[in-house]
Design a protein around this motif. Structure first.
Motif, PDB file in Angstrom:
ATOM      1  N   ASN A 135       0.899  -1.314  -0.124  1.00 52.40           N
ATOM      2  CA  ASN A 135      -0.071   0.033  -0.165  1.00 52.40           C
ATOM      3  C   ASN A 135       0.613   1.289  -0.101  1.00 52.40           C
ATOM      4  O   ASN A 135       0.525   2.174  -0.588  1.00 52.40           O
ATOM      5  N   TYR A 136       1.735   1.238   0.661  1.00 53.76           N
ATOM      6  CA  TYR A 136       2.864   2.463   0.692  1.00 53.76           C
ATOM      7  C   TYR A 136       3.566   2.714  -0.654  1.00 53.76           C
ATOM      8  O   TYR A 136       3.520   3.805  -1.016  1.00 53.76           O
ATOM      9  N   ALA A 137       3.806   1.552  -1.278  1.00 49.41           N
ATOM     10  CA  ALA A 137       4.338   1.685  -2.703  1.00 49.41           C
ATOM     11  C   ALA A 137       3.316   2.368  -3.491  1.00 49.41           C
ATOM     12  O   ALA A 137       3.556   3.328  -4.195  1.00 49.41           O
ATOM     13  N   ASP A 138       2.122   2.056  -3.362  1.00 54.02           N
ATOM     14  CA  ASP A 138       0.995   2.395  -4.001  1.00 54.02           C
ATOM     15  C   ASP A 138       0.683   3.912  -3.858  1.00 54.02           C
ATOM     16  O   ASP A 138       0.681   4.595  -4.748  1.00 54.02           O
ATOM     17  N   LYS A 139       0.390   4.180  -2.665  1.00 59.03           N
ATOM     18  CA  LYS A 139       0.381   5.590  -2.443  1.00 59.03           C
ATOM     19  C   LYS A 139       1.508   6.534  -2.870  1.00 59.03           C
ATOM     20  O   LYS A 139       1.120   7.613  -3.288  1.00 59.03           O
ATOM     21  N   LEU A 140       2.507   6.046  -2.983  1.00 60.47           N
ATOM     22  CA  LEU A 140       3.662   7.064  -3.212  1.00 60.47           C
ATOM     23  C   LEU A 140       4.001   6.810  -4.808  1.00 60.47           C
ATOM     24  O   LEU A 140       4.944   7.393  -5.348  1.00 60.47           O
ATOM     25  N   ASN A 141       3.169   6.023  -5.314  1.00 57.94           N
ATOM     26  CA  ASN A 141       3.418   5.763  -6.934  1.00 57.94           C
ATOM     27  C   ASN A 141       4.627   5.314  -7.184  1.00 57.94           C
ATOM     28  O   ASN A 141       5.154   5.370  -8.193  1.00 57.94           O
ATOM     29  N   ILE A 142       5.215   4.384  -6.520  1.00 63.88           N
ATOM     30  CA  ILE A 142       6.460   4.035  -6.591  1.00 63.88           C
ATOM     31  C   ILE A 142       6.348   2.484  -7.666  1.00 63.88           C
ATOM     32  O   ILE A 142       5.556   1.817  -7.474  1.00 63.88           O
ATOM     33  N   PRO A 143       6.777   2.516  -8.677  1.00 61.48           N
ATOM     34  CA  PRO A 143       6.623   1.718  -9.878  1.00 61.48           C
ATOM     35  C   PRO A 143       7.063   0.406  -9.685  1.00 61.48           C
ATOM     36  O   PRO A 143       6.290  -0.298 -10.184  1.00 61.48           O
TER      37      PRO A 143
END
Lengths: 436, 436
Positions: free
Chosen positions: A390-398
């Motif tokens: 979810n963290y990756a998602d929220k920060l748009n980390i690809p």
């Protein structure tokens, strides 16, 4: 633990962005800077606080009212309200250390205590370039400026924009020829042409008290239309015998010729005889730039030629030509109009998610990726896997790399593309080649 | 023409660079930024002016004296004196919009009306990173920080530097165990170890009025030497039964273990039990960084762990760890010590020198080069060829293209390497491949 909590807030009229908007803003700043450097401009960085007597040497008017001015000890100081006055002071002060023509860019914050209203900022970025000559400065410089505007806005992702060009000498000579002394009100009327039309302008000129004959000539002048070459031809055919007018017309014709050579497509620039830009500063070529689909945003990049940069600080004659992009206001307008979106901005390319007890392997992997110049973060905190993704998602980390028992035992990594959802178990070399 | 000329000058304590020094300064800023981004930090940019009640929420001390504070209308405002207070305000204010752990970097100017002295600045850049947890923050973050310092200073061109690490809990626990309540004077004495030696520290501790027994124990403590692992072992052997001490020691051991995994070579970091860093802010790991060959410059990058970032603005518990590079002062010191030189800095790669009448060809060539992303300037002004070459020399522009009749007729360009003096007549494709 403090019991007295101060409400966290900033002053009205100041822009503060979320990190993802800030990434977008910084990207725009970088593009502007890169373009300025591409055209051979050198950076300077002047203090935000200067002596009041220096900043206000010219004095008077709105500036003095809007300036943030204060004393500390015995010193009367103020925050800069633009980058032009500091440039003038800089060039005068460092004259002997500089090489002319001096091409400088400066990108920085300036301060104006304007009345608080939507879309106006009290702290905002200006991105300026100026070419300063020592004594003289060739008119071809005026033709190069639009190519910098063009290159910059193209790189910023805009296609449909128009750089409007005029020459103040044409206006000044024309009105001199008409024996009109006070241009202020006349130019203000002409400036409204787009909004109120020719009949509106005519009405306003009448109310100022202009003679019928002059009004007719002004109407003829502002009605001039056509291609750039046609406009120049029409101006010639007015047969105005005035030295300043003729000088301006020659300059405009030269600028028009060279702009093309500098690679600006015909559809991106246009001679517009109603562009005047302020009243006392510019003395020759003037520029304004408009987004064709969003005229209400107003000019997004303006500037022009001036006879003498630093009259208040030196007797050296320093002619110059320059432009400015007010990025804070532009950014705000583009966001408001949904022209740009900060949806999928991430500087970080990879988030490494280690399962319990596999943090060491994650640290090793991060170190490898960073050595290759890949922006990488490890999710170090102890929490549920879902929260980590979810963290990756929220920060748009690809991309996400997952490291658990299986991965460590096989010396592989689970490599997930967050936008497609595709996940593969691969070796580090493969990950590196994917990311490059 | 104005007759009243104001002497162009800036306020004392403000740094202003020549363009070639500025290029070097900006290059350092860029390297720092790139490294911060490589480790997954996100940019924020807060206003330079904030409400006084916000900036001074903590209040007291030097800060209040040094701050630039003023009123405009009814508003009491001030210039930020660091980037930490604005970060605390930012995180508290935007708490619900942020994703934790929140890794932010900020590079910007801060203001302190310090007493005017050489090497101290009233306006200076700080380059900060912080990792902020929501409630908790893993100790491994503390081990990652030195790898960021390492990577950054390596990229800045330094090899011989030492990141000194300590943990405030070790000091606090140790003194608690000795029943010493007021640490201020004791820590100040210990901090001088490098300058005054063990006997000097002993003398100072006596003058404070410490008991003989405690002084002996402190001497034993500050004499601990050896490799990082040996220091940790020695600390364990002190057999200090104090919860805070033991917690600090465990943290330090963990940090020491992970630093290696993060790729920091053993010779670039060192546990130093005398590092304390301020007195009320840091609560765990602390860092200072020194250039081995220039210890007199002092710490070039410092920071540490704190329990709670934003006590004055929110009841949320926000532990964090961060560092700051004070680039203005560092740059000044590096220049003064001749460690860096701005000799051959040019952003512009090519100067095109057209002979009389060949300006059009020069404009075409410049447009081609710029489209290829090569920073190019045309020498447009009318002057002698020698002066034009001199211009390239003065600005350290590495390549010159000369365009005259011969070149135009053969569709070639004279391409000169300014450092070797080699000049060849070649086609544009060859120039492009040379420059890439």
């Amino acid at each position: 633990m403090s019991e007295n909590i101060v409400k966290p807030s900033i002053l009205p009229g100041f822009m503060e962005l979320t990190p993802s908007d800030q990434i977008l803003f910084n990207r725009m700043l970088d593009i502007i800077r890169k373009n300025y450097e591409k055209f051979g401009f050198l950076p300077i960085d002047t203090p935000i606080i200067e002596k009041s007597e220096v900043l206000l040497a010219k004095g008077g008017g709105e500036t003095e009212k809007q300036i943030y001015r204060f004393e500390k000890g015995d010193t009367d100081m103020a925050l800069r309200f633009d980058l032009t006055v500091p440039l003038a002071r800089y060039v005068a002060q460092h004259f002997s250390e500089l090489t002319f023509p001096f091409r400088r860019y400066q990108i920085g914050k300036v301060y104006r205590g304007e009345r608080n209203q939507k879309g106006r900022f009290r702290e905002f970025y200006q991105c300026d370039i100026d070419i300063i000559g020592n004594g003289t400065l060739d008119i071809i410089n005026d033709a190069e400026i639009p190519s910098i505007i063009y290159s910059t806005f193209k790189d910023l992702g805009f296609d449909s924009f128009t750089i409007k060009i005029n020459n103040r000498k044409i206006l000044m000579g024309f009105f001199q020829w008409l024996n009109i002394d006070d241009l202020t009100l006349v130019l203000r009327a002409i400036d409204k042409l787009d909004k109120i039309g020719v009949t509106g302008v005519e009405k306003e000129l009448k109310s100022i008290g202009l003679e019928e004959e002059n009004i007719e000539k002004i109407k003829e002048f502002i009605k001039i239309k056509g291609s750039n070459v046609e406009i120049i031809e029409s101006l010639k055919m007015l047969e105005i015998r005035n030295e300043i007018f003729e000088e301006g017309l020659n300059e405009l014709a030269l600028v028009n010729k060279y702009i093309k050579l500098f690679g600006v497509p015909e559809e991106n620039y246009k001679i517009d005889l109603t562009i005047a830009r302020g009243l006392d500063y510019y003395t020759g070529t003037v520029y304004e730039t408009f987004l064709n689909d969003y005229p209400s945003i107003g000019s997004i990049c303006s500037g022009g030629r001036y006879d003498n940069l630093a009259t208040y600080y030196t007797k050296q004659k320093l002619p110059g030509v320059g432009i400015s992009i007010g990025l804070t206001r532009l950014f705000y307008q583009l966001m408001e109009a949904n022209i740009i979106k900060a949806m999928e901005n991430s500087l970080t390319k990879v988030l490494i998610i280690p399962m319990e007890n596999y943090i060491e392997k994650a640290v090793e992997a991060a170190t490898i990726l960073r050595k290759e110049g890949i922006n990488t973060q490890i999710y170090i905190e102890d929490s549920k896997v879902g929260k980590k993704f979810n963290y990756a998602d929220k920060l748009n980390i690809p991309y996400v790399i997952v490291i658990g028992q299986e991965e460590v035992e096989s010396n592989n990594y689970s490599f997930r593309n967050m936008s497609t959802g595709e996940q593969r178990i691969i070796v580090m070399e493969e990950i590196l080649s994917c990311l490059k």
